[in-house]
Scaffold this motif. Structure first.
Motif, PDB file in Angstrom:
ATOM      1  N   ARG A 148      25.122  24.978 -74.861  1.00  0.00           N
ATOM      2  CA  ARG A 148      25.841  25.861 -74.054  1.00  0.00           C
ATOM      3  C   ARG A 148      27.232  25.055 -74.122  1.00  0.00           C
ATOM      4  O   ARG A 148      28.214  25.708 -74.148  1.00  0.00           O
ATOM      5  CB  ARG A 148      25.187  25.937 -72.397  1.00  0.00           C
ATOM      6  CG  ARG A 148      24.184  26.946 -72.401  1.00  0.00           C
ATOM      7  CD  ARG A 148      23.614  27.021 -70.964  1.00  0.00           C
ATOM      8  NE  ARG A 148      22.303  27.502 -70.862  1.00  0.00           N
ATOM      9  CZ  ARG A 148      21.710  27.557 -69.772  1.00  0.00           C
ATOM     10  NH1 ARG A 148      22.332  26.994 -68.854  1.00  0.00           N
ATOM     11  NH2 ARG A 148      20.552  28.036 -69.685  1.00  0.00           N
ATOM     12  N   ALA A 149      27.132  23.785 -73.831  1.00  0.00           N
ATOM     13  CA  ALA A 149      28.413  23.080 -73.698  1.00  0.00           C
ATOM     14  C   ALA A 149      29.145  23.167 -75.048  1.00  0.00           C
ATOM     15  O   ALA A 149      30.347  23.197 -75.325  1.00  0.00           O
ATOM     16  CB  ALA A 149      28.139  21.453 -73.465  1.00  0.00           C
ATOM     17  N   LYS A 169      28.909  25.747 -77.157  1.00  0.00           N
ATOM     18  CA  LYS A 169      29.502  26.958 -77.327  1.00  0.00           C
ATOM     19  C   LYS A 169      30.902  27.050 -76.531  1.00  0.00           C
ATOM     20  O   LYS A 169      31.902  27.566 -76.979  1.00  0.00           O
ATOM     21  CB  LYS A 169      28.444  27.979 -76.909  1.00  0.00           C
ATOM     22  CG  LYS A 169      27.364  28.278 -77.885  1.00  0.00           C
ATOM     23  CD  LYS A 169      26.439  29.534 -77.361  1.00  0.00           C
ATOM     24  CE  LYS A 169      25.073  29.317 -78.209  1.00  0.00           C
ATOM     25  NZ  LYS A 169      24.212  30.573 -77.661  1.00  0.00           N
ATOM     26  N   LYS A 170      30.539  26.459 -75.476  1.00  0.00           N
ATOM     27  CA  LYS A 170      32.061  26.412 -74.490  1.00  0.00           C
ATOM     28  C   LYS A 170      33.181  25.857 -75.434  1.00  0.00           C
ATOM     29  O   LYS A 170      34.135  26.276 -75.159  1.00  0.00           O
ATOM     30  CB  LYS A 170      31.843  25.903 -73.174  1.00  0.00           C
ATOM     31  CG  LYS A 170      30.861  26.799 -72.347  1.00  0.00           C
ATOM     32  CD  LYS A 170      30.575  25.979 -71.062  1.00  0.00           C
ATOM     33  CE  LYS A 170      29.719  26.801 -70.058  1.00  0.00           C
ATOM     34  NZ  LYS A 170      29.402  25.874 -68.488  1.00  0.00           N
ATOM     35  N   LYS A 178      36.589  27.527 -76.585  1.00  0.00           N
ATOM     36  CA  LYS A 178      38.024  26.867 -75.959  1.00  0.00           C
ATOM     37  C   LYS A 178      38.795  26.599 -77.402  1.00  0.00           C
ATOM     38  O   LYS A 178      40.042  26.569 -77.324  1.00  0.00           O
ATOM     39  CB  LYS A 178      37.796  25.600 -75.259  1.00  0.00           C
ATOM     40  CG  LYS A 178      37.257  25.791 -73.881  1.00  0.00           C
ATOM     41  CD  LYS A 178      37.092  24.540 -73.087  1.00  0.00           C
ATOM     42  CE  LYS A 178      36.338  24.623 -71.835  1.00  0.00           C
ATOM     43  NZ  LYS A 178      36.036  23.400 -70.985  1.00  0.00           N
TER      44      LYS A 178
END
Length: 182
Positions: free
Chosen positions: A134-135, A137-138, A142
């Motif tokens: 998840r991190a 993908k974030k 960005k």
């Protein structure tokens, strides 16, 4: 003819030892000055005393040997940590303070423990570096948004500069011709 053993272990060669003399290994600057100063002073006494003061040769030799003894006692090393003078003091007077040395097994055990701790730290560092999906993908979203905003900003600047340039004339050439009658 005798054959020399040509197998030399380069790790055991100490460049500090002059002519391979182990007593001249690991000397400090003061030890070198003391040793060579006593040798030079002894040679000068051996040469100059008979020349100027007519001193007998036996006295010169005894003085030379005394200076050489002082130079060796102070300036030469019996072991890496002990000069010959200190060794002779311990040998003759047997001081009450004992010298304790750590056994090599203890040192090896400490090195193994240090390597084990280092491996554990590397493993925890690797685990921390592996982030959850998840991190990641974030972070990717960005980065994509940042690149798009940067591209749009640069494109807008170029479009604005081209629109501005079309309304202005940069160069104007006027030709003025005069006719002169004669």
């Amino acid at each position: 003819m005798a054959q020399m053993n040509r197998n030399v272990n380069l790790e055991e060669i100490d460049s500090d030892a002059l002519f391979g003399i182990d007593a001249l290994k690991n000397q400090s600057i003061l030890q070198k000055i003391a040793f060579w100063g006593c040798v030079i002073a002894g040679v000068l006494l051996n040469v100059l005393l008979p020349l100027y003061y007519q001193t007998p040769r036996t006295v010169c030799v005894v003085l030379f040997l005394a200076l050489l003894l002082v130079g060796v006692a102070i300036g030469c090393n019996y072991t890496e940590d002990m000069t010959y003078g200190k060794y002779m003091f311990y040998f003759f007077f047997k001081p009450t303070t004992s010298l304790f040395y750590e056994s090599t097994e203890d040192v090896e055990r400490i090195r193994e423990k240090a390597l084990e701790i280092k491996r554990e730290e590397e493993m925890t560092l690797r685990r921390q570096q592996q982030a959850d999906p998840r991190a990641q993908k974030k972070l990717l979203v960005k980065v994509i948004i940042f690149v798009m905003v940067l591209g749009i900003s640069i494109g807008a600047i170029f479009i604005y500069s081209n629109v501005k340039d079309k309304n202005n004339l940069h160069h104007r050439a006027e030709v003025v011709m005069e006719v002169v009658d004669e």
